[in-house]
Enzyme design. Structure first.
Site: not given
Length: 438
Positions: A169, A171, A175-176, A285
Site C-alpha cells: 500500500g 499513502g 509506503e507499506i 477509521d
C-alpha cells in the site's frame, strides 16, 4: 449547498418586534447548513480551491474562523500545504494569522514544519508568529521513542531484508511493503525519507507506535517492532496473506449471512478489546481497507491501521470527547463526526454497521455517491437501502441500531457480540445456505 438567507436571519432577530419565532425545524435547517459550510470550507482549503473558499466566505464571512476537531482553522490547513491563493483569500476576509490549534501551533509554525518557504514569507508579512510544537519559538528537542531506552521492540534496520520487497500500500506519508525480518515475512510501514524530519509526521508516527505497543489480541494486527533511532522511520507488523476486506468484497461480492456474521464477529471482538475501559481506544477509521484477512481461506480477520486512533482514559462510561474533526473515511463516517459535533467510541459502531451492510449487499454504502456526498447524505438522515435477500431480519435490525443517528442509542461492541452470537445460532452453515435462497 444550502445557505441561510439574510431575510430569514433578520426576521429571527426581530421576533420581539412582532415576527414569529423560528420553528424547531427551521433551527435544525440552519444548524445543518452551518455544519455543511464548516465542512466545505475546510475541505476546499485542503483541496486548494480558492474560488470555492471565496464563494463560501462571501456567503458567510464567519466561516473564516471555522475549526476542526484539532482546532485547526482553514488558514492552518492551507498554510500546511502551501496553498498561496487560498491563504491570501482567507487573510483578505480577516483570518486570524496567529490562531492556535490544540497543540498551540500557529499557521506559520505549520508552514515552517512543512518547509513551505513562500508561505512562510507571506504569513510573516501579515504579522504571523511561529508558536507551538512545530514553530521556531518552540525549543527543539530530540524525539525519543515512545518507551525509553533499549526497549526490546527497537529493530535494527540491517535485520530487515527488502531484496524481494513487494508493495502492499501507499499513502501521503510513506509506503507499506512486504519484507522479511529474521526470515519471517512482515509488513513494513516506511516513512518517506523526505518526511523523516517533519515534526508533525514524527509526532503521528510516535503516537501510532506508542499505541501498538500496548495492543495484544487475536483480532488486532500484531505489532512486532519499529525503527525509531535511524531514518527512514519504520513500523513493523505481522504480514497477513489474505489482503484486506475491501479487495475481498470487490472480488467476491455479497457474502452469505453465515460468512458475514463470522467476519463481523472477528471485527467486533477486536473492537470490544479496543473499547475496553478505562483505556478506550477509538479507531476512528474503521473501514474494509483496514480490516485484514489472515490468509487466503478467509477464515479469520484482524483490525489494523491505527494511524488515526486515539487513546482516551475514561473517567466514567458516559464520557464524551470534544472530537469534532472529519477524521477518517467519508463513506464510513458517523454523522456526528461529519457535523463537527462531540462524539465518543460509538463512531466505530456506526462504521461497523456500514461494513456489515457492505458485506451483505456486496457494494459500498451509497456506492453511486462520491465519498464526501455519501457522508453528507448520511448526515442529512439518509441510510443505505437493503436489497440483498441474504440480509435476515435479525441482521437488518442490528445494522439499523448500529447506524442510529443518535450515538447514545447505538449498542456497545460487547452487546453487538452477544447479538451476533445469537444470530449465528439461527443460520445454516454456508454449504446449506443455497437451499434456503434458491
Amino acid at each position: 449547498m444550502s445557505s441561510d438567507s439574510p431575510a430569514a436571519g433578520d426576521g429571527g432577530e426581530q421576533a420581539a418586534a412582532g415576527t414569529s419565532v423560528p420553528s424547531p425545524s427551521y433551527d435544525k435547517q440552519k444548524e445543518k447548513a452551518r455544519v455543511s459550510r464548516t465542512s466545505l470550507i475546510l475541505w476546499h482549503a485542503h483541496q486548494n480551491d480558492a474560488a470555492a473558499v471565496r464563494k463560501l466566505l462571501e456567503e458567510d464571512p464567519t466561516l473564516v474562523h471555522a475549526r476542526d476537531y484539532d482546532k485547526r482553522t482553514p488558514l492552518h490547513v492551507a498554510s500546511l500545504h502551501g496553498w498561496i491563493d487560498v491563504v491570501k483569500c482567507l487573510l483578505e476576509f480577516g483570518a486570524d494569522v496567529n490562531a492556535q490549534d490544540r497543540w498551540k501551533n500557529t499557521p506559520l509554525a505549520d508552514a515552517e514544519g512543512a518547509r513551505k518557504q513562500k508561505m512562510i514569507e507571506l504569513l510573516k508579512s501579515h504579522g504571523g508568529l511561529s508558536y507551538g510544537q512545530n514553530g521556531s519559538h518552540f525549543e527543539p528537542k530530540p524525539v525519543p521513542p515512545p518507551i525509553p531506552k533499549k526497549c526490546d521492540w527497537e529493530i535494527e534496520p540491517a535485520e530487515l531484508d527488502f531484496s524481494n520487497a513487494a508493495m502492499i500500500g501507499k499513502g501521503s506519508f510513506g509506503e507499506i511493503v512486504k519484507a522479511y525480518w529474521r526470515g519471517t515475512p512482515v509488513a513494513v510501514k516506511r516513512i518517506l525519507p523526505s518526511l523523516s524530519d517533519d515534526r508533525l509526521v514524527i509526532q503521528d508516527f510516535r503516537h501510532e507506535v506508542d499505541l501498538l505497543v500496548k495492543l495484544r489480541h487475536p483480532n488486532i494486527v500484531q505489532f512486532l517492532g519499529a525503527v525509531t533511532e535511524r531514518k527512514p522511520l519504520m513500523l513493523i507488523t505481522e504480514y497477513l496473506r489474505g489482503g484486506d476486506l475491501h479487495q475481498y468484497l470487490k472480488e467476491k461480492g455479497g457474502l452469505t449471512p453465515t460468512t458475514a456474521v463470522n467476519f463481523a464477529l472477528d471485527i467486533a471482538r477486536g473492537m470490544t478489546y479496543l473499547h475496553n475501559e478505562p483505556n478506550v481506544i477509538i479507531h476512528r477509521d474503521l473501514k474494509p481497507r483496514n480490516v485484514l484477512l489472515v490468509n487466503s481461506s478467509a477464515d479469520h480477520l484482524k483490525v489494523g491501521d491505527f494511524g488515526l486512533s486515539k487513546l482516551i482514559k475514561v473517567q466514567n462510561s458516559h464520557d464524551v470527547y470534544k472530537m469534532t474533526g472529519e477524521t477518517g473515511s467519508y463513506r464510513y463516517m458517523a454523522p456526528e463526526v461529519f457535523k463537527h459535533r462531540r462524539y465518543d467510541k460509538k463512531v466505530d459502531v456506526f462504521s461497523f454497521a456500514m461494513i456489515l451492510y457492505e458485506m451483505l449487499e456486496g457494494e459500498p454504502p451509497f456506492a453511486n455517491h462520491e465519498p464526501y456526498e455519501a457522508a453528507k447524505h448520511v448526515s442529512d438522515g439518509h441510510r443505505p437501502t437493503f436489497r440483498s435477500k441474504g440480509c435476515t431480519p435479525d441482521l437488518r435490525e442490528l445494522i439499523v441500531k448500529c447506524w442510529d443517528a443518535d450515538m447514545n442509542q447505538r449498542p456497545s461492541f460487547l452487546d453487538i457480540l452477544k447479538r451476533l452470537e445469537k444470530i449465528k445460532e439461527t443460520l445454516p452453515s454456508d454449504h446449506h445456505w443455497g437451499l434456503f435462497t434458491s
